[in-house]
Design a protein around this motif. Structure first.
Motif, short mmCIF file in Angstrom:
data_model
loop_
_atom_site.label_atom_id
_atom_site.label_comp_id
_atom_site.label_asym_id
_atom_site.label_seq_id
_atom_site.Cartn_x
_atom_site.Cartn_y
_atom_site.Cartn_z
N HIS A 191 34.32 -5.73 16.86
CA HIS A 191 34.28 -4.34 17.52
C HIS A 191 35.45 -3.26 16.92
CE1 HIS A 191 31.96 -5.23 21.38
NE2 HIS A 191 31.56 -5.70 20.17
N GLY A 192 36.51 -3.96 16.57
CA GLY A 192 37.45 -3.26 15.78
C GLY A 192 36.98 -2.70 14.52
N LEU A 193 36.08 -3.27 13.65
CA LEU A 193 35.35 -2.37 12.53
C LEU A 193 34.39 -1.50 13.03
CD1 LEU A 193 34.70 -2.57 9.72
CD2 LEU A 193 32.89 -4.54 9.85
N LEU A 194 33.69 -1.60 14.00
CA LEU A 194 32.54 -0.78 14.74
C LEU A 194 33.26 0.55 15.08
CD1 LEU A 194 30.14 -3.14 16.10
CD2 LEU A 194 29.86 -1.94 14.01
N ALA A 195 34.50 0.30 15.69
CA ALA A 195 35.35 1.31 16.25
C ALA A 195 35.74 2.40 15.14
CB ALA A 195 36.47 1.02 17.17
N ARG A 196 35.74 2.02 14.00
CA ARG A 196 36.55 2.59 12.85
C ARG A 196 35.27 3.32 12.20
NH1 ARG A 196 39.51 -0.85 9.33
NH2 ARG A 196 38.82 -2.47 10.50
N ALA A 197 33.92 2.84 12.56
CA ALA A 197 32.58 3.51 12.01
C ALA A 197 32.06 4.57 12.61
CB ALA A 197 31.78 2.16 11.74
N THR A 198 31.56 5.52 11.98
CA THR A 198 30.54 6.79 12.49
C THR A 198 29.37 5.98 13.03
OG1 THR A 198 29.66 7.02 10.55
CG2 THR A 198 31.69 8.21 10.96
N GLU A 199 28.63 6.86 13.77
CA GLU A 199 27.42 6.13 14.37
C GLU A 199 26.38 5.56 13.17
OE1 GLU A 199 23.90 7.68 17.59
OE2 GLU A 199 25.59 8.95 17.19
N PRO A 200 26.16 6.61 12.00
CA PRO A 200 25.47 6.09 10.98
C PRO A 200 25.94 4.82 10.40
CG PRO A 200 25.61 8.56 10.84
CD PRO A 200 26.49 8.07 11.59
N GLU A 201 27.29 4.80 10.30
CA GLU A 201 27.78 3.55 9.76
C GLU A 201 27.73 2.40 10.81
OE1 GLU A 201 31.42 5.30 7.17
OE2 GLU A 201 31.65 5.27 9.04
N GLN A 202 27.80 2.38 11.92
CA GLN A 202 27.47 1.45 12.89
C GLN A 202 25.98 0.87 12.93
OE1 GLN A 202 28.34 2.56 16.78
NE2 GLN A 202 30.39 2.31 16.67
N SER A 203 25.04 1.83 12.87
CA SER A 203 23.67 1.52 12.66
C SER A 203 23.60 0.74 11.34
CB SER A 203 22.85 2.78 12.53
OG SER A 203 21.40 2.43 12.55
N PHE A 204 24.12 0.99 10.09
CA PHE A 204 23.83 0.49 9.04
C PHE A 204 24.62 -0.98 9.08
CE2 PHE A 204 25.91 -0.93 4.84
CZ PHE A 204 24.79 -0.96 4.12
N LEU A 205 25.89 -1.20 9.64
CA LEU A 205 26.39 -2.62 9.96
C LEU A 205 25.60 -3.31 10.78
CD1 LEU A 205 30.24 -1.41 10.13
CD2 LEU A 205 28.95 -2.57 8.15
N ALA A 206 25.16 -2.90 11.84
CA ALA A 206 24.36 -3.69 12.69
C ALA A 206 23.24 -4.09 12.14
CB ALA A 206 23.88 -2.76 14.00
N GLY A 207 22.50 -3.35 11.33
CA GLY A 207 21.25 -4.11 10.74
C GLY A 207 21.59 -4.98 9.68
N LEU A 208 22.60 -4.60 8.96
CA LEU A 208 23.17 -5.70 7.96
C LEU A 208 23.42 -6.89 8.30
CD1 LEU A 208 24.06 -5.99 4.89
CD2 LEU A 208 26.26 -5.17 5.62
N ILE A 209 24.20 -6.83 9.68
CA ILE A 209 24.77 -8.16 9.88
C ILE A 209 23.70 -8.93 10.84
CG2 ILE A 209 26.14 -9.05 12.01
CD1 ILE A 209 28.41 -6.76 11.35
N SER A 210 22.65 -8.42 11.30
CA SER A 210 21.49 -8.84 12.00
C SER A 210 20.51 -9.28 11.12
CB SER A 210 20.94 -7.89 13.01
OG SER A 210 20.28 -6.87 12.50
#
Length: 511
Positions: free
Chosen positions: A102-121
């Motif tokens: 959540h600390g990483l996601l808080a520093r990410a923009t919305e497109p970056e959050q979407s990218f990270l969620a897809g990558l991790i899942s």
């Protein structure tokens, strides 16, 4: 480099239909990538994590913090945080992993959050991106795609080649040669719908048993033997019987391609997960060997006594394998010199039938004149396996991530047990086209009886046809079996749940 650059390139590649446009987008990104970051960037774009598993489930991704207003996260910071999450273990590990994520996601923009969620899942995958990335890298550094592909196959990693060539230019490609002790990406097979189709496609060829084991690449240099899996992980210490078999060969040095498989007393293959569990076991190797010995079988020879054989035709490489390896250590095969001959075609069908009767997956058909194209899924190796389809009931569905965001995509699949209850067998999101995702999302929401942040539980009324490679035993699911490589074919509105396949029918697919 910023994470936003990678996320934007992934979005552009995903949204672009033309191959040349995809390659151009990747080339622009690689031209701006620091050499030391290239392995991570390429791995992410292929939808994989260098850390493999983070121990993070969908619940940790279900409630992300508000996104950052501007892009500041770097690739280095992101990779370091993901690596720390992957290393976290012990008491309180789950809570600490969640805080880090959540600390990483808080520093990410919305497109970056979407990218990270897809990558991790694991829902970020794009077909053939490794091949596109090799072409993009070639464009970025002014090399030919063929030269890059050959370096990748001999270097064993697109990331390693990218790091070298971005740092030292096209001349660095010459550093990647076949070396005993350095694994190379294995040659892969495409599929065919039938044996006749494969024979018509390839012409003169050889049929080999397709074993349901674990692919191994064996490197021998004198008394030193190293063993690698298909993903190039070293497993030498776990497979003493493979090391012993390699030392029996009449060579000083060699690189061999083959499989290890567990067989029962009658010589039939044991369930795949038993072989996989034995290869994956790191503890008590001696005990595991005594309880479940594995049989190594070789089917190709890439180098022998200082000679590289990659560019030789299939039959020439096989002749060298026959020279150094005894018959029990070689896969069963049949040479078909003239597929137009009714007699030879009948012999090929009989070989296939005998292979299936022995409990193996099917046959691998190899063009007689084909070189060993390491790391590529080419047209000269064709696998032929029986196709199984099952009609199963959708029990629930999870919201997708990345490109599938906004769609219910990961289907929970069940079959009817003897008492009439529905029993879950596994999940899949593979095979779902945009049209199926759109229709399914609407229909599943109509059937929803319970809505969660992760998705919906539904009334068990919707039947879906799935294609599977088979089933395997599993303690994770209540029926004791799960699906292997399930892909959605279509929704079956013409069928009721009572007409779906039963758990007994699914268990019948166990070898």
């Amino acid at each position: 480099m910023l994470l936003a650059d990678v996320a934007e390139t992934w979005r552009e590649v995903a949204a672009t239909a033309g191959r040349s446009a995809k390659v151009a987008a990747l080339a622009r990104l690689f031209a701006e990538t620091e050499p030391e970051r290239a392995p991570v960037v390429i791995t992410w774009l292929a939808g994989r994590l260098p850390q493999r598993r983070l121990g993070v489930g969908w619940r940790a991704l279900a409630e992300p913090p508000p996104p950052a207003g501007s892009a500041r996260l770097t690739v280095a910071e992101t990779d370091a945080t993901l690596a720390e999450i992957g290393r976290t273990a012990g008491a309180g590990a789950e809570a600490r992993r969640r805080r880090l994520l959540h600390g990483l996601l808080a520093r990410a923009t919305e497109p970056e959050q979407s990218f990270l969620a897809g990558l991790i899942s694991g829902e970020l995958r794009q077909g053939a991106l490794d091949a596109l990335a090799a072409e993009g890298l070639a464009v970025a550094v002014g090399a030919t795609p063929a030269a890059v592909r050959r370096s990748v196959m001999l270097g064993g990693s697109l990331g390693a080649v990218a790091e070298a060539v971005l740092a030292r230019g096209p001349a660095a490609l010459a550093e990647f040669t076949l070396r005993v002790g350095r694994p190379v990406a294995p040659m892969l097979a495409s599929g065919a719908g039938s044996l006749d189709e494969a024979l018509d496609r390839l012409g003169p060829c050889a049929l080999e048993e397709k074993l349901d084991g674990i692919r191994v690449q064996v490197h021998r240099d004198g008394d030193t033997v190293r063993i690698y899996t298909r993903t190039l992980d070293e497993v030498t210490e776990r497979l003493p019987e493979v090391r012993a078999a390699a030392l029996e060969l009449a060579v000083e040095s060699a690189v061999l391609d083959g499989e290890v498989i567990a067989l029962d007393e009658a010589g039939r293959p044991r369930p795949f997960q038993e072989t996989a569990g034995r290869v994956g076991s790191r503890l008590d190797v001696a005990g595991a060997l005594a309880a479940l010995p594995l049989s190594p079988v070789f089917f190709d020879l890439l180098a022998v006594d200082g000679r590289e054989l990659l560019d030789l035709p299939t039959e020439a490489r096989h002749a060298e394998l026959v020279r150094i390896a005894p018959d029990p250590r070689r896969v069963r095969r049949l040479l078909v010199t003239d597929p137009s001959s009714a007699e030879q075609r009948a012999a090929a069908r009989e070989f296939n039938e005998r292979t299936l009767a022995r409990g193996h997956e099917g046959v691998l058909v190899k063009a007689a004149d084909a070189p060993y194209s390491a790391g590529r899924r080419g047209a000269s190796w064709v696998k032929v396996k029986p196709v199984y389809t099952l009609d199963l009931v959708v029990l629930a569905a999870e919201w997708g991530h990345g490109r599938r965001a906004g769609w219910l995509s990961n289907l929970h699949l069940g079959a009817r047990d003897e008492d009439g209850s529905l029993v879950m067998l596994g999940k899949t999101f593979k095979g779902l086209t945009d049209a199926l995702l759109t229709w399914g999302t609407e229909r599943l929401q109509e059937l929803a009886v319970d809505r969660e942040r992760w998705g919906v539980r539904v009334r068990p009324e919707l039947v879906v046809e799935v294609r599977v490679d088979g089933v395997q035993r599993s303690s994770r699911y209540p029926a004791g079996v799960t699906l292997r490589f399930a892909r959605v074919v279509r929704y079956r509105e013409d069928k009721t749940p009572d007409e779906a396949d039963s758990v007994a029918a699914v268990r019948a697919l166990l070898r």
